[in-house]
Design a protein around this motif. Structure first.
Motif, mmCIF file in Angstrom:
data_model
loop_
_atom_site.group_PDB
_atom_site.id
_atom_site.type_symbol
_atom_site.label_atom_id
_atom_site.label_comp_id
_atom_site.label_asym_id
_atom_site.label_seq_id
_atom_site.Cartn_x
_atom_site.Cartn_y
_atom_site.Cartn_z
ATOM 1 N N ASP A 230 0.820 -1.225 0.000
ATOM 2 C CA ASP A 230 0.000 0.000 0.000
ATOM 3 C C ASP A 230 0.852 1.272 0.000
ATOM 4 O OD1 ASP A 230 1.009 0.184 2.556
ATOM 5 O OD2 ASP A 230 -0.906 -0.103 3.583
ATOM 6 N N SER A 231 2.147 1.120 -0.283
ATOM 7 C CA SER A 231 3.088 2.251 -0.353
ATOM 8 C C SER A 231 3.361 2.880 1.009
ATOM 9 C CB SER A 231 2.586 3.326 -1.332
ATOM 10 O OG SER A 231 2.418 2.781 -2.620
ATOM 11 N N THR A 232 3.204 2.094 2.058
ATOM 12 C CA THR A 232 3.563 2.575 3.392
ATOM 13 C C THR A 232 4.378 1.522 4.117
ATOM 14 O OG1 THR A 232 1.683 1.693 4.655
ATOM 15 C CG2 THR A 232 1.351 3.804 3.518
ATOM 16 N N ALA A 233 5.170 2.011 5.060
ATOM 17 C CA ALA A 233 5.751 1.159 6.090
ATOM 18 C C ALA A 233 5.142 1.624 7.405
ATOM 19 C CB ALA A 233 7.266 1.282 6.096
ATOM 20 N N ARG A 234 5.127 0.744 8.383
ATOM 21 C CA ARG A 234 4.571 1.112 9.688
ATOM 22 C C ARG A 234 5.493 0.636 10.789
ATOM 23 N NH1 ARG A 234 -1.540 2.069 9.288
ATOM 24 N NH2 ARG A 234 -1.808 2.254 7.029
ATOM 25 N N THR A 286 17.817 2.703 16.012
ATOM 26 C CA THR A 286 17.315 4.079 16.009
ATOM 27 C C THR A 286 16.883 4.546 14.628
ATOM 28 O OG1 THR A 286 19.587 4.862 15.738
ATOM 29 C CG2 THR A 286 18.726 4.734 17.986
ATOM 30 N N LEU A 287 17.332 3.830 13.599
ATOM 31 C CA LEU A 287 16.991 4.212 12.233
ATOM 32 C C LEU A 287 16.441 3.005 11.475
ATOM 33 C CD1 LEU A 287 20.086 6.417 11.259
ATOM 34 C CD2 LEU A 287 17.820 7.215 11.960
ATOM 35 N N LEU A 288 15.443 3.261 10.677
ATOM 36 C CA LEU A 288 14.857 2.232 9.817
ATOM 37 C C LEU A 288 15.065 2.636 8.364
ATOM 38 C CD1 LEU A 288 13.032 -0.350 9.507
ATOM 39 C CD2 LEU A 288 11.092 1.247 9.359
ATOM 40 N N ALA A 289 15.625 1.732 7.572
ATOM 41 C CA ALA A 289 15.785 1.964 6.134
ATOM 42 C C ALA A 289 14.722 1.168 5.388
ATOM 43 C CB ALA A 289 17.175 1.544 5.667
ATOM 44 N N THR A 290 14.075 1.809 4.433
ATOM 45 C CA THR A 290 13.077 1.121 3.613
ATOM 46 C C THR A 290 13.465 1.246 2.138
ATOM 47 O OG1 THR A 290 11.655 3.079 3.426
ATOM 48 C CG2 THR A 290 11.226 1.574 5.254
ATOM 49 N N ILE A 299 15.225 6.821 4.805
ATOM 50 C CA ILE A 299 15.700 6.625 6.170
ATOM 51 C C ILE A 299 14.728 7.314 7.123
ATOM 52 C CG2 ILE A 299 17.673 6.811 7.724
ATOM 53 C CD1 ILE A 299 18.202 5.196 5.144
ATOM 54 N N TRP A 300 14.268 6.554 8.121
ATOM 55 C CA TRP A 300 13.264 7.047 9.063
ATOM 56 C C TRP A 300 13.784 6.917 10.492
ATOM 57 C CZ3 TRP A 300 8.712 8.354 6.348
ATOM 58 C CH2 TRP A 300 8.593 7.806 5.069
ATOM 59 N N GLY A 304 9.015 7.636 13.233
ATOM 60 C CA GLY A 304 8.361 7.792 11.942
ATOM 61 C C GLY A 304 8.722 9.036 11.162
ATOM 62 N N GLU A 305 9.761 9.760 11.574
ATOM 63 C CA GLU A 305 10.156 10.975 10.856
ATOM 64 C C GLU A 305 11.089 10.618 9.692
ATOM 65 O OE1 GLU A 305 12.642 15.151 11.592
ATOM 66 O OE2 GLU A 305 12.320 13.740 13.250
ATOM 67 N N LEU A 306 10.780 11.149 8.521
ATOM 68 C CA LEU A 306 11.630 10.917 7.350
ATOM 69 C C LEU A 306 12.905 11.741 7.479
ATOM 70 C CD1 LEU A 306 12.069 9.658 4.545
ATOM 71 C CD2 LEU A 306 10.838 11.621 3.569
ATOM 72 N N LYS A 307 14.053 11.054 7.518
ATOM 73 C CA LYS A 307 15.338 11.727 7.685
ATOM 74 C C LYS A 307 16.036 11.991 6.348
ATOM 75 C CE LYS A 307 15.677 11.881 12.227
ATOM 76 N NZ LYS A 307 15.824 13.158 12.962
ATOM 77 N N GLN A 308 16.009 11.016 5.480
ATOM 78 C CA GLN A 308 16.706 11.130 4.199
ATOM 79 C C GLN A 308 15.973 10.332 3.131
ATOM 80 O OE1 GLN A 308 19.409 12.932 3.322
ATOM 81 N NE2 GLN A 308 19.763 13.755 5.377
ATOM 82 N N THR A 309 16.081 10.820 1.899
ATOM 83 C CA THR A 309 15.642 10.057 0.729
ATOM 84 C C THR A 309 16.839 9.915 -0.193
ATOM 85 O OG1 THR A 309 13.391 10.921 0.901
ATOM 86 C CG2 THR A 309 14.017 9.914 -1.181
ATOM 87 N N LEU A 310 17.167 8.698 -0.550
ATOM 88 C CA LEU A 310 18.380 8.413 -1.321
ATOM 89 C C LEU A 310 17.998 8.118 -2.769
ATOM 90 C CD1 LEU A 310 20.114 6.090 1.317
ATOM 91 C CD2 LEU A 310 20.141 8.594 1.167
ATOM 92 N N PHE A 311 18.430 9.031 -3.660
ATOM 93 C CA PHE A 311 18.108 8.908 -5.082
ATOM 94 C C PHE A 311 19.356 8.491 -5.852
ATOM 95 C CE2 PHE A 311 15.576 12.294 -3.238
ATOM 96 C CZ PHE A 311 14.292 12.060 -3.696
#
Length: 562
Positions: A230-234, A286-290, A299-300, A304-311
């Motif tokens: 569903d395009s989410t992680a929880r 402390t960090l979750l990578a999806t 990186i969250w 649940g705060e988005l820390k980084q988006t890796l492109f």
């Protein structure tokens, strides 16, 4: 009567001969020769000039008479002579000149013909070469497109196979009298008698609106992460206490949206996730990578705060792993590459472009080296800073689905659609062991947390392999033989996981059953039957709880006590 010029006299003679019937080209040439001989500057024709003109015309007639009567190009031979030669040479000399020049002309014509033929051949070869080059290019392009289509088809086929499982019904399965009636592999003295785990003793986490493909416990605390179609992680908070007595609520879950807007986007399905085991600044868990189908890694924080988006990837990410130190994150993608990310700057440390097809799995050997596998049947061992693989393993005959290093990083296990699992050592090129007892594709493998260098050094090191043939096999790797064939499932087994102490094995199948096995005895101890296919199972750090994610959009958590 005044004097006349040589040109006027020549013209009178020429007209006389024409009117008298001498119309052959020889007389025209003789007339022209007379002009050249006598000049056109108005000088008087020298004595005998007229006779010479007539004589040369007659010599031409004689020359023609002496020529091969079958020669159809007599007229052309006259063009080989110069007017002056006609006047000054006799017939024999003229014949020799004609023959000599004719041979020369034939040679020239021959050379021209050869040149034209050569040019024609070269042009033809060039054209054929161009056509062959275009054909080769088109063929290569077609093959590349076919490979891309095949790769896309394989990926889509696997995804479709996953997606369709939530529509399966278990009525028939539940009422089968013989658990091995499907013709699956026979167990090796394995008892399938078990205690049922009832729904009242299970916490069901609801909220996802599509299949849940991945789940992972945080190494610290009671946090459970799940990733869905569903395009989410929880991130779920699982309180202490017996399962079944608690219910999920909005306050106990953080929704990590991988899309912008109010509606989800299928292209951003969460395909993989991993908690950091350590971090130089923040510590473990402390960090979750999806990883997502849109090719981006995110990186969250644990809240649940988005820390980084890796492109950087250009295709879906299917595998994502932190190294033990936590200073690097490794990702593998359908774009055929693997990327090491520096977690201090979140920049690409190095991109590895060795595979010729999608990268399906990656796994760290230590903090600086790792392995990758692909649908191209290849396995590469890579090291940060090295531009080429430090080791290449080839031996699988079909795509390699998963790879895992043993707890000490000495041995690498792999499993493939060629129905085999193999064990490799960096000290040799060929596999150490080649396990061939499965009868269908092997989807995943797991090492036991046992043996030298682990928290359970007194237990032997084992490898578990899970297959589409519905069986799980336990391999003893010191001698390389099959310890148990666990045949309690009736459909493909997608996931297996050892308990932290290595004494138990959890398995999840598309038959909607979760089994907990005794590794020592090779038998099922407990079973939970859900209402959807199971894609992944995992133990918490203490080994007291097991989580499983299902195709019916739920995550189930259950206690484990013996």
């Amino acid at each position: 009567m005044g004097a006349i010029t040589s040109a006027e006299l020549n013209f009178l003679v020429f007209r006389y001969l024409q009117e008298s019937g001498f119309v052959h080209a020889a007389f025209t040439l003789g007339y022209e020769a007379g002009i050249h001989k006598g000049g056109i500057d108005g000088n008087i024709v020298p004595p005998g000039a007229l006779i010479t003109i007539v004589q040369k015309g007659l010599q031409y007639i004689e020359l023609e008479a002496n020529t091969d009567e079958n020669d159809q190009e007599v007229e052309k031979d006259f063009a080989l002579l110069e007017p002056l030669e006609i006047i000054t040479k006799d017939v024999e000399e003229l014949q020799q000149i004609v023959k000599k020049r004719k041979r020369g002309r034939l040679q020239i014509d021959c050379d021209k013909d050869k040149g034209k033929a050569k040019e024609c051949i070269e042009e033809h070869e060039h054209r054929l070469g161009g056509e062959r080059e275009r054909e080769r290019h088109d063929k290569e392009k077609d093959q590349e497109m076919e490979r891309d289509r095949t790769e896309r088809d394989k990926v889509q086929e696997k995804e479709k196979e996953r997606e369709k499982q939530h529509t399966d019904h278990i009525d028939k399965v539940k009422h089968e009298e013989d658990p091995l009636a499907s013709g699956g592999p026979k167990p090796m003295d394995v008892s399938t008698t078990s205690h049922e785990i009832f729904s009242a003793d299970v916490t069901v986490l609801e909220g996802h609106s599509s299949e849940v493909f991945a789940c992972a416990w945080s190494p610290a605390g009671s946090l459970l992460a799940s990733g869905s179609g569903d395009s989410t992680a929880r991130i779920w908070t699982i309180p202490d206490g017996p399962c079944g007595s608690i219910q999920s609520s909005p306050a106990s879950v953080h929704v990590l949206k991988h899309f912008k807007g109010r509606t989800n986007e299928k292209s951003k399905d969460v395909t993989t996730l991993d908690w950091n085991a350590c971090h130089p600044c923040q510590g473990e868990g402390t960090l979750l990578a999806t990883g997502s189908y849109d090719g981006q890694a995110r990186i969250w924080s644990r809240d649940g705060e988005l820390k980084q988006t890796l492109f950087k990837h250009k295709g879906p990410i299917f595998s994502l792993k932190w190294n033990r130190k936590g200073d690097f994150l490794l990702s593998g993608s359908v774009d055929k590459t693997a990327i090491v990310w520096d977690t201090k700057t979140w920049e690409c440390k190095q991109q590895f472009e060795f595979h010729s097809a999608p990268t399906l799995d990656v796994d760290w050997r230590n903090n600086n080296s790792f392995a990758t596998c692909s649908t191209d049947n290849m396995i590469y061992v890579c090291k940060i800073g090295d531009p080429r693989p430090v080791k290449t393993f080839s031996g699988h005959q079909s795509e390699v689905n998963a790879i895992k290093w043993d707890p000490t990083g000495s041995l690498l296990a792999s499993c493939s659609d060629d129905w085999t699992a193999k064990i490799w050592s960096v000290k040799q090129d060929k596999c150490v062991y080649d396990f061939k007892e499965h009868t269908k594709e092997i989807y995943t493998i797991r090492w036991s947390p046992t043996g030298p260098g682990t928290n359970n050094p007194n237990q032997q090191l084992l490898l578990a392999s899970a297959s589409f043939d519905s069986s799980i096999k336990l391999w003893e790797v010191e001698q390389g033989h099959l310890l148990y064939s666990l045949a309690g499932h009736r459909q493909p087994v997608y996931s297996v996981a050892f308990s932290p102490d290595g004494e138990y094995l959890a398995s999840g199948s598309l038959d909607q059953s979760l089994h907990i096995w005794s590794v020592k005895e090779g038998r099922i101890l407990k079973t939970f039957r859900g209402s959807g296919g199971i894609f992944e199972v995992c133990w918490n750090k203490e080994g007291s709880k097991i989580a499983a994610c299902f195709s019916n959009n739920t995550v189930c958590v259950m206690d484990f006590r013996m």
